[in-house]
Scaffold this active site. Structure first.
Site, PDB file in Angstrom:
ATOM      1  N   HIS A 156       0.854  -1.089  -0.028  1.00  0.00           N
ATOM      2  CA  HIS A 156      -0.060   0.129   0.111  1.00  0.00           C
ATOM      3  C   HIS A 156       0.856   1.325   0.036  1.00  0.00           C
ATOM      4  CE1 HIS A 156      -3.056   2.878   1.822  1.00  0.00           C
ATOM      5  NE2 HIS A 156      -4.070   2.066   1.357  1.00  0.00           N
ATOM      6  N   ASP A 212       2.335  -4.597   7.728  1.00  0.00           N
ATOM      7  CA  ASP A 212       1.310  -4.091   7.529  1.00  0.00           C
ATOM      8  C   ASP A 212       0.044  -5.017   7.541  1.00  0.00           C
ATOM      9  OD1 ASP A 212      -1.044  -2.695   6.645  1.00  0.00           O
ATOM     10  OD2 ASP A 212      -0.281  -2.040   4.574  1.00  0.00           O
ATOM     11  N   GLN A 254      -5.057  -5.532   6.641  1.00  0.00           N
ATOM     12  CA  GLN A 254      -6.220  -6.349   5.921  1.00  0.00           C
ATOM     13  C   GLN A 254      -6.015  -7.594   6.669  1.00  0.00           C
ATOM     14  OE1 GLN A 254      -8.257  -5.343   4.168  1.00  0.00           O
ATOM     15  NE2 GLN A 254      -7.348  -3.526   3.450  1.00  0.00           N
ATOM     16  N   CYS A 284      -4.681   2.671  -3.683  1.00  0.00           N
ATOM     17  CA  CYS A 284      -3.373   3.066  -3.158  1.00  0.00           C
ATOM     18  C   CYS A 284      -2.474   1.820  -3.366  1.00  0.00           C
ATOM     19  CB  CYS A 284      -3.448   3.293  -1.601  1.00  0.00           C
ATOM     20  SG  CYS A 284      -4.778   4.622  -1.314  1.00  0.00           S
TER      21      CYS A 284
END
Lengths: 486, 224
Positions: free
Chosen positions: A199, A276, A279, A445
């Site tokens: 992202h 990250d 999700q 993104c």
């Protein structure tokens, strides 16, 4: 649900919704198993106690009730989605005379009544600034705020709630690490490994720091199956590698990466790993101790919580060596005319009045999700993911990005796709305006990934546990009609 | 070059094409090659008939501005305002958003494609969910001449409406347009909102104004 609520905290006892009790097994939910220590966010008159290290005033913590949980009440044939939908008032509305079908959950999730009630309750009965007063409301607000940190720590199984730093969102959490850890630890010629599927929020902060420090960003490409190439990543790790930045679950490809293996490879050369998890944390059990990642970030609004709040998990020994990101109130120890000394983490990284209500809302979201059970959510979403993938790939002229599901490869419940000869934004516009189906279009993104895939944009349907197979059917049916529209 | 169906080339569409394309593409045979998924099939597909439900006000909307654009010497601030008002009135007369989308697709079908020479990075309108290209110049009469294109049909419809309003206007008048003046052409969301990043026409309008400002500055400094 009332029984379950009272079994956890006073907060639960005040919630009015009952649906997720139908999903709760007779065994304790994950959240309660891990932490039987949460204080009420509402009542200041609770017994004090805590099973592990306390932060700040011990009077902020309370023991939970020991009321037993209720068994599953509902028919086994009813899905998680069908049961939980009633918790989300927003899903009941019609859009352009059609029942809303919300499938943009990778962008943001909807909020259950339980979270909405937590926000309302905070402002109605607890609102005050935190850590800034001895008066009743300030203590009440501080208790609720710090308990939210404990809840989040429990949710991802952090060993110490001081490892949770509240930020505005995951983007700010990454920027915090980039500017604090990165400024201190990166130097000329150092390498930061990323996948091409990151992202923008996991790319741009590192570009900024790398430009300042003379470090280099190296990208891992995809395999033929359109999954970030783990062999390439493993081979790319060298003594120059100082950091690996990687997603856990791709917001475009729906692929899931083996974080524990990546961490092992990175640590073998002394590199750190930032995950990250935007999700993954909302959709599956994430155990930071098992993953052993150094940093992990997530956003509240993608996991049934409010916007304006996210968090950074960082190993405490690393956080404690990092300089502040922002200066101001709350993050200091002492301030003199010429210099200041700084508070210990997490306060060191929480300058100014924080997003108090939002943090409490995030805490409520964590309770809500834990009440359902993250494994139950994950199992249900896996089934939905395959159903979505195979339904979508059965539509002529549709190209779905990312790996095909298999016994080995599990996809998240999202599909980014393109339809031959129709722009994804046109698809998203028509399917919303004509049929009330909310999907996203654009580059999500992830422009480098889209360039890698040879397209400028894609459409994306992303599901959450409150979606159902019937909604997937509705989406597919309306997608076909939309394609025919053109 | 795709042949248009006769039904698309009705009188109002012909007027539209004429007005939206005062300077016809010198190379009309150019086809889209940037996006492998993009085709011009919308302009010939029978389903376009549903999209091209006859515009209620198309005739007056375009005929009203016809003389102004064709006779550029008469172009004035008033006529720009009138054009914008007519566009707004036309879209306001369509309360269902899907009908506004269909109207945009109708106008998109008659927007001439931008030449390959103009589909360059410096002409990209950034910030849109679709790719948009905008070319701008000042003609001998000192008026702004715009051309625009996109890989999204709905976005092409937005471009067509914007061009119908501002192509041929004085640079100062282009700069005076407020986004709220065109809020009625929104096809999604709540009527009147203008600030969303996905609001393509807003980005195109802002880009038109930036280009007008730059060209004016170039003219003043003698860099033509």
């Amino acid at each position: 649900m009332a029984v379950l609520c009272s079994g956890q905290t006073a907060y639960f006892s005040s919630c009015s919704h009952r649906s997720f009790s139908k999903l709760v097994p007779s065994s304790m939910p994950q959240f309660i198993r891990h932490h039987r220590v949460l204080a009420s966010n509402c009542s200041p008159n609770l017994a004090i106690g805590r099973s592990h290290r306390r932060r700040r005033s011990s009077s902020l913590y309370v023991t939970p009730s020991t009321t037993s949980l209720v068994p599953v009440e509902h028919s086994e044939s009813t899905s998680v989605g069908e049961i939980t939908r009633s918790d989300f008032p927003i899903l009941r509305q019609k859009v352009n005379n059609h029942d809303l079908v919300y499938m943009n959950n990778a962008a943001t999730s909807q909020k259950p009544k339980y979270v909405l009630e937590a926000l309302r309750s905070y402002y109605e009965s607890s609102n005050a600034n935190v850590h800034r007063g001895v008066h009743y409301l300030s203590q009440k607000a501080t208790t609720a705020y710090e308990n939210a940190r404990v809840k989040v720590a429990s949710f991802i199984n952090a060993s110490d709630d001081r490892e949770i730093v509240f930020t505005r969102n995951a983007t700010e959490a990454i920027n915090l690490v980039a500017h604090s850890w990165g400024e201190l630890n990166l130097s000329y010629g150092d390498e930061i490994l990323l996948t091409v599927a990151e992202h923008h929020s996991a790319i741009v902060p590192w570009q900024i720091v790398a430009q300042k420090k003379g470090a280099v960003l190296k990208y891992i490409s995809l395999t033929a199956d359109e999954v970030p190439d783990m062999d390439q990543l493993k081979k790319s790790i060298s003594n120059k590698t100082k950091l690996v930045v990687t997603h856990h679950v791709s917001n475009v490809l729906g692929s899931v990466l083996p974080i524990d293996e990546i961490v092992t490879w990175a640590h073998s050369v002394g590199a750190k790993v930032l995950v990250d998890a935007c999700q993954s944390v909302p959709h599956m059990v994430v155990d930071v101790q098992k993953l052993n990642a150094d940093f992990l970030v997530a956003s509240s609004h993608k996991m049934c919580g409010p916007t304006g709040i996210g968090f950074l998990f960082g190993k405490y020994n690393i956080l404690s060596c990092m300089p502040p990101f922002l200066g101001g109130g709350e993050m200091i120890s002492d301030v003199y005319q010429d210099y200041s000394t700084y508070a210990e983490p997490p306060s060191r990284f929480e300058a100014g009045t924080p997003a108090i209500a939002e943090a409490i809302g995030l805490g409520a979201a964590v309770e809500y999700l834990s009440g359902i059970g993250m494994q139950q959510i994950h199992d249900y979403e896996r089934d939905l993911a395959d159903y979505l993938y195979y339904s979508l790939t059965s539509v002529p002229n549709v190209r779905v990005y990312g790996p095909a599901p298999s016994q080995i490869t599990k996809r998240a419940a999202l599909c980014s796709f393109n339809v031959k000869n129709v722009h994804p934004t046109d698809i998203a516009t028509i399917i919303s305006e004509e049929y009330g189906v909310a999907i996203r279009s654009g580059h999500h993104c992830a422009q480098p990934l889209h360039r890698y895939l040879g397209v400028n944009a894609s459409a994306r349907a992303s599901l959450y546990f409150y979606n159902t197979k019937a909604e997937v059917d509705r989406f597919i049916e309306t997608l076909k009609s939309t394609i025919n529209f053109f | 070059m795709v042949t248009l169906l006769p039904v698309v080339l009705d009188s109002s569409a012909l007027v539209t094409r004429l007005l939206l394309n005062p300077n016809p593409n010198p190379n009309p045979n150019l086809s889209y090659t940037h996006n492998p998924f993009f085709s011009r099939s919308l302009r010939t597909h029978p389903s376009v008939l549903r999209c091209a439900a006859a515009p209620l006000l198309a005739s007056s909307f375009f005929s009203g501005s016809s003389s102004s654009i064709a006779g550029s010497a008469e172009y004035s601030t008033e006529s720009l305002s009138l054009r914008i008002r007519r566009i707004s009135n036309e879209f306001r007369s369509l309360p269902e958003s899907i009908d506004r989308v269909k109207r945009l697709l109708f106008y998109a079908a008659d927007l001439p494609p931008l030449s390959e020479d103009d589909r360059i990075p410096s002409n990209r309108v950034t910030g849109c969910t679709a790719q948009v290209w905008l070319s701008a110049r000042i003609d001998a009469a000192g008026r702004m001449r715009f051309a625009a294109d996109s890989d999204s049909e709905i976005t092409r419809g937005f471009c067509a409406c914007l061009l119908a309003a501002v192509d041929g206007a004085n640079p100062e008048d282009v700069l005076a347009i407020r986004t709220v003046d065109l809020a009625d052409i929104n096809v999604i969301g709540v009527s009147g909102y203008t600030q969303s990043r996905v609001n393509t026409w807003h980005n195109v309008l802002i880009s038109m104004q930036k280009r007008a400002r730059t060209l004016m500055a170039d003219e003043e400094s003698g860099h033509l």
